[in-house]
Design a protein around this motif. Structure first.
Motif: not given
Lengths: 312, 268
Positions: A14, A17-18, A21, B104-105, B107-109, B111-112
């Motif tokens: 995670v 990935a963050a 991005c 998953r993208v 999910d990652a976003l 998480a922010l």
């Protein structure tokens, strides 16, 4: 053991990935990053331009830049801030403590308020619940920047009870903490009340009543714990709100901290600092969700065997 | 009792729409007209909400500001929905690998923190109303995308979609005619509930100096301006914020009402 390993791997994924991005997003920024370093209206010679690009690794192919970025991420070294000419890790470490203070204070205050209000309005009568629901709607709908400004106006300017800006003392933490915690507390109360009412219909509540346990004890000893479970699932939201809220609250009250530095970095296009903040908040998010998994097992004994966490 | 709330909210929203479309009906003056002889006047009959540091009438500015604050929130919600529909449908219909990557993208976003994501978007677009609107839209899109995907997966396995495919209807037409419309219902309800948050986040970006810029009478930007003079003129800070709160409450009440009414229809 296997479960813990899976959690750690997915946690690292995670964060990766963050951060990826964020890397991609930052590539989309129009304009030459060199001018973010020297200022938009500075005159730069060809050699200076090249030197700066080399210094920050901007002359490398994108793939190499990305690999460097991942390597720096793994070691938590993000290079130097464009604006402050200091390593990003140092900048963030300097600003971390005021934000942690604020976040911790709000993390203590918000659940306390939520539990207090849930208990106080959990009686048989309906009107305290209705009143509380109305207050919650108002508080949830109040943007924190306005809440902060109003608290400042009343308690600092009108009544003069609390300092207007950061003084380092505990008094200057009071209003920012309330501003950050109040909207969170209102949402938590909504969730906990629903959880409490649902728990009171469960078979264990009926059993307890049948055993002759007084109604108050059924509510506080048995049901209240259950109402904490749905609130715990919101921990991710809670962390995000704390971090996002810190940006606003620190600006309203002119407090130093990560939120302030983030807004400044966005305004100055200070990309290394922005990357550092993104990585930091992803790490915090993941750490909190792991912590919550452990807390589940503490609150709900039924989950202990499944997650492999021993009773603490 | 429930109905009183919904009716009041609807009436307030109607008034807001009038203020946004025809502000001069409610406040005839110029929201940016300054008067150096009338600065920091407290609320009275001539200036219902008082005047600010430049002698501008706060009531006129609040009325004219409805347009900006509502527009950012509404446009961002629609924009977020559009992004999410494309995102969610692609995920639901593009096989296991594409689905995994796209989700998953998301999910990652997720998480922010939403505000941090919005700040990243502002970095790309630059400050201003358009940038802030896009930022709020991108901020709400990942959450929406998951709802679209979940709903599209349900619809895809439904009898009528299977029947359409069995009848030989081309795939793109199935998506357009059957999947999309049936995904839209729950999404619209979610959008009404999210509208309040979008308006509030848009105002927050303007407050932080990243959205509407002064002297635009946007509520968030007005609050930034007022903050330097809290000791002199609390009214310049009270009324724009109060309007913001009332707007978000009204939108939320209306949204919940829509949600309750549709729950029977879109139960999943």
């Amino acid at each position: 053991m296997r479960g813990v390993l899976t959690r750690l791997v997915s946690a690292a994924l995670v964060v990766w990935a963050a951060a990826t991005c964020a890397f991609l997003v930052l590539q989309l920024i129009p304009g030459d990053p060199v001018y973010a370093v020297v200022g938009s209206d500075a005159l730069v010679s060809e050699e200076q331009h090249e030197r700066i690009r080399a210094e920050y690794g901007l002359d490398q192919p994108l793939v190499v830049q990305y690999l460097n970025y991942v390597a720096r991420l793994a070691t938590f070294r993000f290079g130097d801030s464009y604006q402050l000419q200091q390593p990003v890790a140092t900048v963030l470490a300097d600003q971390l403590w005021p934000t942690v203070q604020l976040a911790l204070a709000a993390t203590v205050l918000a659940p306390l308020l939520a539990v207090g209000v849930t208990v106080a309005t959990s009686g048989r009568r309906n009107w305290p619940r209705r009143l509380s629901a109305a207050v919650e709607l108002v508080v949830v709908s109040t943007p924190s920047f306005w809440l902060g400004i109003m608290l400042l106006t009343i308690f600092s300017f009108r009544l003069g009870w609390l300092p207007v800006s950061e003084t380092g003392g505990v008094a200057s933490l009071v209003l920012p903490t309330i501003t950050l915690a109040l909207p969170i507390a209102a949402v938590l109360t909504q969730v906990m009340r629903e959880g409490l009412l649902a728990a009171l219909d469960q078979p264990f509540a009926v059993t307890a009543r049948a055993r002759g346990v007084p109604e108050t004890a059924v509510r506080y000893r048995h049901a209240l714990r259950h109402s904490a479970l749905p609130a715990l699932t919101m921990a991710g939201w809670f962390t995000g709100t704390l971090l996002g809220g810190a940006v606003i609250v620190e600006n309203v009250f002119a407090r130093p901290g990560i939120g302030r530095i983030t807004l400044q970095a966005v305004g100055d296009r200070d990309l290394p600092v922005v990357q550092g903040v993104v990585a930091l908040s992803a790490v915090v998010f993941v750490a909190v969700s792991v912590l919550v998994d452990v807390l589940y097992a503490v609150v709900d004994p039924r989950l202990r065997r499944k997650t492999g966490v021993q009773a603490i | 009792m429930r109905h009183v709330g919904v009716v009041t909210a609807a009436a307030f929203l109607l008034l807001l729409v009038v203020a946004a479309l025809f502000p001069r009906l409610l406040a005839a003056g110029d929201p940016t007209a300054t008067d150096p002889l009338a600065t920091f006047l407290p609320p009275d009959s001539a200036h219902l909400f008082g005047t600010d540091q430049l002698g501008r009438d706060v009531f006129t500015r609040v009325v004219h500001g409805a347009r900006h604050s509502l527009a950012i929130g509404a446009a961002a919600t629609v924009g977020g929905l559009l992004i999410a529909v494309v995102w969610g449908l692609l995920a639901a219909l593009s096989g296991r690998f594409g689905d995994a990557v796209l989700m998953r993208v998301a999910d990652a976003l997720l998480a922010l923190p939403g505000l941090l994501l919005a700040l990243l978007v502002v970095l790309i677009t630059g400050k201003g109303v358009v940038g802030a609107t896009l930022a709020v839209a991108v901020g709400i899109a990942p959450g929406f995308a998951r709802v679209v995907r979940a709903q599209a997966l349900v619809v895809r396995r439904s009898g009528y979609v299977e029947a359409a495919i069995g009848l030989g209807v081309p795939r793109p037409l199935v998506v357009l005619r059957h999947v999309l419309p049936n995904t839209f219902g729950p999404l619209l309800v979610l959008a009404t509930v999210t509208l309040g948050v979008s308006i509030s986040t848009g105002a927050a970006l303007s407050y932080l100096g990243l959205g509407a810029q002064p002297p635009t009478p946007e509520w968030g930007a007005m609050l930034t301006e007022s903050q330097g003079f809290l000791h002199l003129a609390w009214w310049a800070a009270l009324f724009p914020g109060l309007m913001l709160v009332l707007t978000v409450i009204a939108v939320t009440v209306a949204g919940r009402h829509a949600q309750n009414r549709s729950e029977g229809r879109y139960a999943s």
